[in-house]
Design a protein around this motif. Structure first.
Motif, PDB file in Angstrom:
ATOM      1  N   MET A 153      29.982 -39.479 -74.192  1.00 31.17           N
ATOM      2  CA  MET A 153      30.799 -40.681 -74.340  1.00 31.17           C
ATOM      3  C   MET A 153      31.697 -40.855 -73.131  1.00 31.17           C
ATOM      4  N   ASN A 183      30.055 -46.426 -76.042  1.00 26.99           N
ATOM      5  CA  ASN A 183      30.864 -45.551 -76.896  1.00 26.99           C
ATOM      6  C   ASN A 183      31.949 -44.855 -76.077  1.00 26.99           C
ATOM      7  N   PRO A 239      33.545 -46.406 -81.171  1.00 31.42           N
ATOM      8  CA  PRO A 239      32.377 -47.165 -80.756  1.00 31.42           C
ATOM      9  C   PRO A 239      32.793 -48.533 -80.239  1.00 31.42           C
ATOM     10  N   LYS A 292      25.191 -41.793 -76.152  1.00 34.56           N
ATOM     11  CA  LYS A 292      25.423 -41.579 -77.578  1.00 34.56           C
ATOM     12  C   LYS A 292      25.270 -40.110 -77.899  1.00 34.56           C
TER      13      LYS A 292
END
Ligand SMILES: [Zn+2]
Length: 314
Positions: free
Chosen positions: A253, A131, A287, A312
């Motif tokens: 992320m 991500n 993503p 995540k």
């Protein structure tokens, strides 16, 4: 060993270490355990009843004075930034960190020891896309003459400036783009730093009780107290980038953007994250969007290439 940049990773095997906590001065144990895709990075207090677990997330930052502390319900773990930078810089998306006390070991005041631990065990690829968090439009966060500016970029770039009224530091600036293998070479070994004149005051506040010349660069009135000198001529500003990098890892992320930071610190880093994550349009979650610039480096050895990161959001 090859790993692909667009997949999530964990560590290959459990690793253990122990060392002094900078602020408590007590020996604390730390164990990294492999975790499944989507788990993110979580820290667990093994010295408390029921082993409370704290996700490494900027929403849970409870203190930014002298270090980044995360916690909730009165349970805290402090000085997480050097560990976070090592995980972020070596591509570990998912891991459980078991800690035997209220802060993680400081080791030599840099990310080098954590990086070596991760490299020793290696990474394991997981069947899930990575991500990314991309800066979408320019933003400036200011606090007096300190600021963080960010604008869109297809990779992570930072230009960091510091200015300390000390003859051994003064004005320092370093520009760095995170790419194939260069976290380990350019940033990871830069140690935290402080000034002798502040030591007593901080110790009276219950801080840096474990501080010594073996885990920090310490400046006297006009000189450097560490007999071995600097690891980089501009070690202080590189350490500020290490801290910034570790704090950005708390987004969960891999952050893509072009940053300019002046006189930053954990508080400003944290304020910046809250701002970009709370206002729509400044940062966008992508993503598995692998930026073209990274594709060429999508299969590099773990030891040679500390690219990537992600976790995540939890
Ligand atoms: Zn630091």
């Amino acid at each position: 060993m090859k790993y692909s940049f667009h997949k999530q990773h964990t560590i290959a095997q459990e690793v253990y270490c122990s060392g002094i906590g900078l602020h408590s001065g007590r020996v604390v144990s730390l164990r990294l355990k492999p975790a499944a895709a989507g788990y993110g990075i979580r820290l667990r207090r093994m010295d408390l009843l029921d082993f409370p677990t704290i996700p490494a997330n900027f929403h849970l930052v409870v203190n930014t004075f002298q270090a980044t502390t995360i916690g909730f319900d009165g349970v805290e773990i402090s000085t997480v930034e050097h560990l976070m930078a090592a995980l972020y810089g070596s591509g570990v998306d998912n891991v459980l960190v078991e800690v035997g006390g209220p802060e993680v070991p400081i080791f030599d005041g840099s990310s080098a020891h954590y990086l070596r631990l991760i490299e020793k065990t290696g990474l394991r690829e997981l069947d899930a896309p990575r991500n990314f968090l991309a800066i979408q439009k320019p933003i400036v966060i200011q606090d007096g003459d300190a600021y963080i500016k960010a604008k869109p970029c297809d990779r992570f770039k930072v230009r960091y400036q510091i200015d300390y009224p000390h003859p051994m530091v003064g004005k320092q600036e370093f520009s760095w783009t995170h790419e194939n293998g260069n976290f380990g070479t350019d940033i990871a070994r830069a140690r935290t730093f402080g000034f002798l004149k502040d030591v007593q005051k901080l110790q009276d506040m219950g801080l840096i009780r474990g501080g010594s010349l073996s885990n920090a660069v310490v400046f006297g009135e006009n000189d450097l107290l560490n007999v071995d000198g600097f690891r980089y001529v501009d070690e202080c500003v590189r350490h500020k980038i290490l801290d910034f990098f570790g704090d950005l890892a708390l987004t969960g992320m891999y952050v893509l953007g072009d940053f300019e930071v002046r006189k930053g610190g954990h508080a400003l880093h944290s304020k910046f994250l809250h701002r970009i994550m709370s206002r729509p349009g400044y940062a966008v979650f992508r993503p598995a969007a692998v930026p073209a610039a990274y594709l060429a480096a999508s299969a590099v050895s773990v030891l040679a290439g500390h690219l990537a990161h992600p976790m995540k959001p939890i």
